[in-house]
Scaffold this motif. Structure first.
Motif, short mmCIF file in Angstrom:
data_model
loop_
_atom_site.label_atom_id
_atom_site.label_comp_id
_atom_site.label_asym_id
_atom_site.label_seq_id
_atom_site.Cartn_x
_atom_site.Cartn_y
_atom_site.Cartn_z
N LEU A 110 26.79 42.35 38.41
CA LEU A 110 27.01 41.28 37.43
C LEU A 110 27.75 41.77 36.20
CD1 LEU A 110 23.68 39.22 37.42
CD2 LEU A 110 25.84 38.69 38.56
N GLU A 111 27.48 43.00 35.78
CA GLU A 111 28.11 43.49 34.55
C GLU A 111 29.61 43.69 34.71
OE1 GLU A 111 25.95 47.04 36.52
OE2 GLU A 111 25.61 44.89 36.16
N GLN A 112 30.11 43.69 35.95
CA GLN A 112 31.55 43.82 36.16
C GLN A 112 32.29 42.49 36.09
OE1 GLN A 112 32.47 45.95 39.75
NE2 GLN A 112 31.35 47.80 39.14
N LEU A 113 31.55 41.39 36.04
CA LEU A 113 32.17 40.07 36.00
C LEU A 113 32.42 39.64 34.56
CD1 LEU A 113 29.93 38.24 38.65
CD2 LEU A 113 32.20 39.22 39.01
N THR A 114 33.59 39.07 34.31
CA THR A 114 33.84 38.49 33.00
C THR A 114 33.02 37.22 32.86
OG1 THR A 114 35.68 37.10 33.74
CG2 THR A 114 36.20 39.38 33.08
N SER A 115 32.92 36.70 31.65
CA SER A 115 32.16 35.47 31.42
C SER A 115 32.74 34.31 32.23
CB SER A 115 32.17 35.12 29.93
OG SER A 115 31.50 36.10 29.18
N ARG A 116 34.07 34.25 32.33
CA ARG A 116 34.70 33.17 33.09
C ARG A 116 34.45 33.33 34.58
NH1 ARG A 116 38.00 29.23 31.50
NH2 ARG A 116 39.40 28.24 32.99
N GLN A 117 34.51 34.55 35.09
CA GLN A 117 34.20 34.78 36.49
C GLN A 117 32.76 34.42 36.81
OE1 GLN A 117 35.30 38.94 36.64
NE2 GLN A 117 37.26 38.51 37.66
N LEU A 118 31.87 34.75 35.88
CA LEU A 118 30.46 34.43 36.07
C LEU A 118 30.25 32.92 36.11
CD1 LEU A 118 27.78 36.11 36.25
CD2 LEU A 118 27.41 35.51 33.87
N ALA A 119 30.98 32.19 35.25
CA ALA A 119 30.86 30.73 35.22
C ALA A 119 31.32 30.10 36.52
CB ALA A 119 31.68 30.17 34.06
N ARG A 120 32.30 30.72 37.17
CA ARG A 120 32.82 30.16 38.41
C ARG A 120 31.93 30.50 39.60
NH1 ARG A 120 39.36 31.37 37.90
NH2 ARG A 120 39.75 29.84 36.24
N GLN A 121 31.10 31.51 39.48
CA GLN A 121 30.30 31.95 40.62
C GLN A 121 28.83 31.61 40.53
OE1 GLN A 121 31.18 35.75 42.48
NE2 GLN A 121 32.89 36.07 41.10
N ILE A 122 28.34 31.32 39.32
CA ILE A 122 26.92 30.98 39.14
C ILE A 122 26.80 29.64 38.44
CG2 ILE A 122 24.75 31.60 38.04
CD1 ILE A 122 25.40 34.49 38.32
N SER A 123 26.02 28.75 39.03
CA SER A 123 25.69 27.47 38.41
C SER A 123 24.22 27.49 38.03
CB SER A 123 25.97 26.33 39.39
OG SER A 123 25.60 25.10 38.82
N TYR A 124 23.94 27.37 36.73
CA TYR A 124 22.57 27.45 36.23
C TYR A 124 22.14 26.09 35.70
CZ TYR A 124 18.72 28.71 33.06
OH TYR A 124 17.51 28.77 32.41
N ILE A 125 21.05 25.59 36.21
CA ILE A 125 20.50 24.31 35.78
C ILE A 125 19.09 24.57 35.25
CG2 ILE A 125 19.88 21.97 36.44
CD1 ILE A 125 21.89 22.18 38.70
N PRO A 126 18.91 24.57 33.93
CA PRO A 126 17.59 24.79 33.35
C PRO A 126 16.72 23.55 33.48
CG PRO A 126 19.17 24.41 31.62
CD PRO A 126 19.94 24.40 32.90
#
Length: 327
Positions: A110-126
């Motif tokens: 996970l630490e290798q992913l940029t914030s934008r890459q993370l947004a495209r790969q993880i969908s978080y619904i609190p």
């Protein structure tokens, strides 16, 4: 940041908004192991691999050396009493909280992913959407496209058609122009799930998506989530299949996995292929409801919830599990 705020990760900054996700994969049955270990099958791809994860708030460590995996085509349920670290785990995976240990998403730390890459790969619904301003229901769903839109870029016609199809799938098509804030809490949950349908994320993180829903809608939202993860054509809220127009709006998005915290263990036993049990921030067992022995699962669940018993009902070539308190 607060646990009940819905965040999406764009460029190198955190922006308050909402998340989502589309679908279609081939579902491979999961090979199972006894409680306490997390064996993986050669046929299923591991989407998320968590090893020795520890996380918390300030100096307080909530999670302690938690290890498990989540596979494509499968819902992984997080179960445990209040305060055991379920929400903390989801927030750590979103990088909202610092953590130690290893977390790999589709083979990449996970630490290798940029914030934008993370947004495209993880969908978080609190548990709460964090949406506090008036906007049409359709606009809430369209926010699922934010990670792929440029600065000031508006959703395309095709994206708007896809948003309408997602609202149709969750039974909210007639609410498309209504103010999101006027919806019931259960309808808001379904709207957020529609937003999840339109975003191309490989990992879905949902924090108690059933908490505000009545009995039939709890099952409906889990059925919809199952269809998204397995890549099946979603059916309408009235039980009818999507018509050909809406079915053609679907796109092939392989590699979906879901990690879901659930307050109701009965719901988890029915819909989750894998269960991660947490108690006092520690993973006490990993269960596979479809094939693990009732004795092993009973013992593991009793450690978390107190004395319980399991009963199995055989039907349609499978089994349904009923969880009861032990007298």
């Amino acid at each position: 940041m607060t646990a009940d705020t819905d965040w999406n990760f764009t460029s190198d900054t955190l922006h308050r908004q909402t998340t989502a996700s589309p679908f279609r994969i081939n579902y491979s049955p999961t090979q199972v192991s006894a409680s306490g270990s997390d064996a993986t099958s050669a046929e299923s791809h591991v989407c998320l691999q968590v090893s020795s994860l520890s996380a918390g708030y300030g100096q307080s460590r909530i999670l302690k050396d938690v290890s498990f995996c989540a596979k494509q085509g499968e819902i992984t349920g997080l179960l445990g009493p209040n305060g055991c670290g379920k929400t903390t785990l989801l927030r750590a995976l979103c990088r909202q909280l610092p953590f130690t240990g290893s977390c790999c998403l589709n083979g990449r730390p996970l630490e290798q992913l940029t914030s934008r890459q993370l947004a495209r790969q993880i969908s978080y619904i609190p548990q709460r959407s964090g949406i506090a301003i008036s906007m049409p229901v359709t606009d809430v769903v369209l926010m699922g496209f934010n990670p792929v839109l440029g600065l000031l870029e508006q959703p395309s016609r095709a994206q708007k058609v896809k948003a309408r199809g997602a609202l149709h799938a969750v039974g909210l098509e007639s609410y498309a122009g209504q103010d999101y804030l006027t919806l019931s809490e259960g309808q808001k949950q379904l709207c957020i799930l529609a937003r999840t349908i339109v975003e191309d994320a490989s990992l879905l993180l949902l924090d108690e998506p059933e908490s505000s829903l009545d009995f039939p809608h709890r099952h409906r939202i889990m059925e919809l989530l199952t269809e998204i993860i397995r890549g099946q054509d979603s059916s309408c809220a009235d039980g009818n299949q999507l018509n050909e127009v809406h079915r053609n709006q679907r796109t092939l998005f392989p590699g979906k996995a879901a990690l879901v915290t659930l307050h109701d263990p009965q719901l988890a036993l029915e819909y989750c292929g894998r269960l991660v049990l947490l108690k006092d921030g520690v993973c006490t067992a990993i269960l596979h409801p479809a094939t693990d022995s009732l004795t092993d699962m009973e013992a593991a669940l009793s450690e978390v919830y107190g004395p319980v018993r399991l009963r199995a009902i055989e039907e349609n070539g499978g089994r349904s599990l009923i969880l009861l308190p032990r007298a």
